[in-house]
Design an enzyme around this catalytic site. Structure first.
Site, mmCIF file in Angstrom:
data_model
loop_
_atom_site.group_PDB
_atom_site.id
_atom_site.type_symbol
_atom_site.label_atom_id
_atom_site.label_comp_id
_atom_site.label_asym_id
_atom_site.label_seq_id
_atom_site.Cartn_x
_atom_site.Cartn_y
_atom_site.Cartn_z
ATOM 1 N N ASP A 137 0.835 -1.208 0.000
ATOM 2 C CA ASP A 137 0.000 0.000 0.000
ATOM 3 C C ASP A 137 0.871 1.260 0.000
ATOM 4 O O ASP A 137 0.597 2.229 -0.713
ATOM 5 C CB ASP A 137 -0.918 -0.041 1.232
ATOM 6 C CG ASP A 137 -2.067 0.958 1.142
ATOM 7 O OD1 ASP A 137 -2.389 1.395 0.025
ATOM 8 O OD2 ASP A 137 -2.632 1.306 2.189
ATOM 9 N N ASN A 159 -2.571 -11.240 -3.954
ATOM 10 C CA ASN A 159 -2.387 -12.698 -3.975
ATOM 11 C C ASN A 159 -1.051 -13.029 -3.320
ATOM 12 O O ASN A 159 0.013 -12.651 -3.834
ATOM 13 C CB ASN A 159 -2.386 -13.218 -5.419
ATOM 14 C CG ASN A 159 -3.773 -13.165 -6.015
ATOM 15 O OD1 ASN A 159 -4.750 -13.550 -5.359
ATOM 16 N ND2 ASN A 159 -3.884 -12.656 -7.218
ATOM 17 N N LYS A 161 1.556 -15.560 -2.832
ATOM 18 C CA LYS A 161 1.887 -16.785 -3.565
ATOM 19 C C LYS A 161 2.919 -17.657 -2.850
ATOM 20 O O LYS A 161 2.901 -18.871 -2.947
ATOM 21 C CB LYS A 161 2.384 -16.427 -4.978
ATOM 22 C CG LYS A 161 1.339 -15.665 -5.780
ATOM 23 C CD LYS A 161 1.865 -15.152 -7.096
ATOM 24 C CE LYS A 161 1.693 -16.145 -8.214
ATOM 25 N NZ LYS A 161 0.292 -16.318 -8.629
ATOM 26 N N LYS A 183 -9.437 8.141 -11.068
ATOM 27 C CA LYS A 183 -9.026 6.782 -10.688
ATOM 28 C C LYS A 183 -7.621 6.452 -11.204
ATOM 29 O O LYS A 183 -7.318 6.661 -12.374
ATOM 30 C CB LYS A 183 -10.015 5.749 -11.243
ATOM 31 C CG LYS A 183 -11.414 5.915 -10.691
ATOM 32 C CD LYS A 183 -12.302 4.739 -11.011
ATOM 33 C CE LYS A 183 -12.876 4.819 -12.399
ATOM 34 N NZ LYS A 183 -13.946 3.827 -12.614
HETATM 35 C C1 LIG Z 1 6.878 11.825 -2.578
HETATM 36 C C2 LIG Z 1 5.764 11.103 -2.098
HETATM 37 C C3 LIG Z 1 5.924 10.755 -0.656
HETATM 38 C C4 LIG Z 1 4.720 10.069 -0.096
HETATM 39 C C5 LIG Z 1 5.004 9.631 1.324
HETATM 40 C C6 LIG Z 1 3.842 8.974 1.977
HETATM 41 C C7 LIG Z 1 3.341 7.769 1.239
HETATM 42 C C8 LIG Z 1 2.451 6.983 2.083
HETATM 43 C C9 LIG Z 1 1.469 6.211 1.248
HETATM 44 C C10 LIG Z 1 0.532 5.545 2.162
HETATM 45 C C11 LIG Z 1 -0.671 5.083 1.427
HETATM 46 C C12 LIG Z 1 -1.704 4.683 2.413
HETATM 47 C C13 LIG Z 1 -3.058 4.972 1.850
HETATM 48 C C14 LIG Z 1 -4.099 4.567 2.808
HETATM 49 O O1 LIG Z 1 -3.895 3.829 3.709
HETATM 50 S S1 LIG Z 1 -5.638 5.223 2.568
HETATM 51 C C15 LIG Z 1 -6.588 4.458 3.893
HETATM 52 C C16 LIG Z 1 -7.466 3.361 3.407
HETATM 53 N N1 LIG Z 1 -8.444 3.865 2.511
HETATM 54 C C17 LIG Z 1 -9.559 4.458 2.936
HETATM 55 O O2 LIG Z 1 -9.804 4.622 4.098
HETATM 56 C C18 LIG Z 1 -10.493 4.929 1.855
HETATM 57 C C19 LIG Z 1 -11.960 4.878 2.295
HETATM 58 N N2 LIG Z 1 -12.791 5.172 1.136
HETATM 59 C C20 LIG Z 1 -13.123 6.423 0.819
HETATM 60 O O3 LIG Z 1 -12.811 7.362 1.532
HETATM 61 C C21 LIG Z 1 -13.861 6.626 -0.478
HETATM 62 O O4 LIG Z 1 -14.519 5.445 -0.857
HETATM 63 C C22 LIG Z 1 -12.922 7.081 -1.625
HETATM 64 C C23 LIG Z 1 -12.275 8.425 -1.283
HETATM 65 C C24 LIG Z 1 -11.851 6.044 -1.920
HETATM 66 C C25 LIG Z 1 -13.746 7.247 -2.903
HETATM 67 O O5 LIG Z 1 -14.844 8.039 -2.593
HETATM 68 P P1 LIG Z 1 -15.344 9.208 -3.541
HETATM 69 O O6 LIG Z 1 -16.688 9.594 -3.048
HETATM 70 O O7 LIG Z 1 -14.331 10.275 -3.664
HETATM 71 O O8 LIG Z 1 -15.397 8.493 -4.956
HETATM 72 P P2 LIG Z 1 -16.675 7.974 -5.735
HETATM 73 O O9 LIG Z 1 -17.515 7.100 -4.892
HETATM 74 O O10 LIG Z 1 -17.303 9.136 -6.413
HETATM 75 O O11 LIG Z 1 -15.983 7.051 -6.826
HETATM 76 C C26 LIG Z 1 -15.191 7.604 -7.857
HETATM 77 C C27 LIG Z 1 -14.963 6.494 -8.860
HETATM 78 O O12 LIG Z 1 -14.189 5.449 -8.235
HETATM 79 C C28 LIG Z 1 -14.919 4.216 -8.249
HETATM 80 N N3 LIG Z 1 -14.651 3.514 -6.991
HETATM 81 C C29 LIG Z 1 -14.620 4.048 -5.749
HETATM 82 N N4 LIG Z 1 -14.302 3.112 -4.846
HETATM 83 C C30 LIG Z 1 -14.118 1.975 -5.535
HETATM 84 C C31 LIG Z 1 -13.775 0.672 -5.167
HETATM 85 N N5 LIG Z 1 -13.515 0.342 -3.890
HETATM 86 N N6 LIG Z 1 -13.668 -0.269 -6.125
HETATM 87 C C32 LIG Z 1 -13.883 0.047 -7.436
HETATM 88 N N7 LIG Z 1 -14.224 1.284 -7.847
HETATM 89 C C33 LIG Z 1 -14.350 2.217 -6.911
HETATM 90 C C34 LIG Z 1 -16.388 4.618 -8.378
HETATM 91 O O13 LIG Z 1 -17.155 3.574 -8.935
HETATM 92 C C35 LIG Z 1 -16.270 5.817 -9.294
HETATM 93 O O14 LIG Z 1 -16.028 5.347 -10.596
HETATM 94 P P3 LIG Z 1 -16.738 6.072 -11.850
HETATM 95 O O15 LIG Z 1 -18.210 5.935 -11.620
HETATM 96 O O16 LIG Z 1 -16.290 7.500 -11.815
HETATM 97 O O17 LIG Z 1 -16.228 5.327 -13.059
#
Ligand SMILES: CCCCCCCCCCCCCC(=O)SCCNC(=O)CCNC(=O)[C@H](O)C(C)(C)COP(=O)(O)OP(=O)(O)OC[C@H]1O[C@@H](n2cnc3c(N)ncnc32)[C@H](O)[C@@H]1OP(=O)(O)O
Length: 215
Positions: A137, A159, A161, A183
């Site tokens: 993740d 998965n 494995k 997405k």
């Molecule tokens: C340089 C970088 C450094 C970075 C450092 C740090 C990195 C650390 C990284 C750590 C990383 C850790 C990260 C973590 O731990 S994140 C923590 C775990 N995740 C959550 O808690 C998320 C909980 N869920 C939500 O808040 C909402 O459901 C979200 C925000 C995800 C979408 O709610 P929202 O109301 O905004 O969206 P929508 O309902 O209008 O849907 C929009 C589109 O998406 C499609 N859809 C939605 N859900 C699904 C699904 N399950 N399967 C398939 N499709 C799905 C949906 O059909 C639609 O498609 P379309 O109709 O438009 O075609």
């Protein structure tokens, strides 16, 4: 809301935890050196890693949560937020998650070199599946954040494995496959250092957060 400037942060927040430590194994150090070599021509970038989030200062965190996660914000204890740390950066050196990530912009790939320490045991001698899922993740999440900014994991399909031996070094290879509107589809695999063992395969869906929506 503006991004957090480094000057606001206490000294310990500046420590990059993805640099070599005495607790790192030989394999981990070797892979780090190999990827750092690849960084020399600019094709790969070493991603620093801290134990705080970008919006660590309390009012920035609050502003962030109110803007992007208004439903959750009603249940969050703001005082406790001051203690918040990144889940994967909370163990003593060498005991939990040791990792370093590299990014290739042309290929849209993030690679994570990961060694799961003894406190991450699941089955005897093996890495806990939740620890593997966490690092997958984090790796695909980093890829999504680099591409689109503020995102959340909507779906993670894994998965398992082969069991991952505890305290072994693995490579987590992620690939941004496509972006459709909000997405992001990112796939991933986990392999042994010699690439002979495929431990895990995963696909993920990330959604770019829309502050106009009441999530
Ligand atoms: C340089 C970088 C450094 C970075 C450092 C740090 C990195 C650390 C990284 C750590 C990383 C850790 C990260 C973590 O731990 S994140 C923590 C775990 N995740 C959550 O808690 C998320 C909980 N869920 C939500 O808040 C909402 O459901 C979200 C925000 C995800 C979408 O709610 P929202 O109301 O905004 O969206 P929508 O309902 O209008 O849907 C929009 C589109 O998406 C499609 N859809 C939605 N859900 C699904 C699904 N399950 N399967 C398939 N499709 C799905 C949906 O059909 C639609 O498609 P379309 O109709 O438009 O075609």
């Amino acid at each position: 809301m503006r991004p957090l400037a480094g000057s606001y942060l206490p000294e310990f927040f500046h420590e990059d935890h993805s640099l070599p430590k005495p607790s790192w194994s030989k394999d981990m150090r070797l892979l780090f050196d190999q990827f750092m070599k690849k960084c020399e021509d600019g094709s790969w970038i070493h991603l620093p890693s801290y134990n705080y989030t970008l919006f660590q200062r309390s009012q920035d965190i609050s502003a962030f949560i109110h803007a992007y996660l208004p439903t959750a914000s009603k249940l969050i204890n703001e005082e406790k937020l001051l203690q918040a740390k990144i889940f994967t950066r909370n163990f003593e050196d060498g005991l939990g998650f040791e990792y370093v990530m590299f990014y290739n912009d042309v290929e849209k790939r993030v690679v994570c070199v990961f060694e799961g320490g003894p406190y991450l045991q699941g089955m005897p001698g093996c890495l806990h599946g939740g620890a593997i899922a966490t690092m997958i993740d984090a790796t695909v999440g980093t890829s999504a954040m680099i591409a689109e900014g503020i995102v959340m994991t909507a779906n993670l399909n894994i998965n398992f494995k082969r069991p991952v031996p505890l305290c072994s070094v693995v490579l987590i290879n992620s690939q941004l496959d496509k972006i459709e509107g909000r997405k992001l589809f990112i796939s991933c695999n986990v392999q042994s250092v010699d690439e002979k063992t495929l431990y895990t395969e995963a696909t993920s869906l990330f959604i770019k957060l829309d502050p106009e929506k009441q999530v």
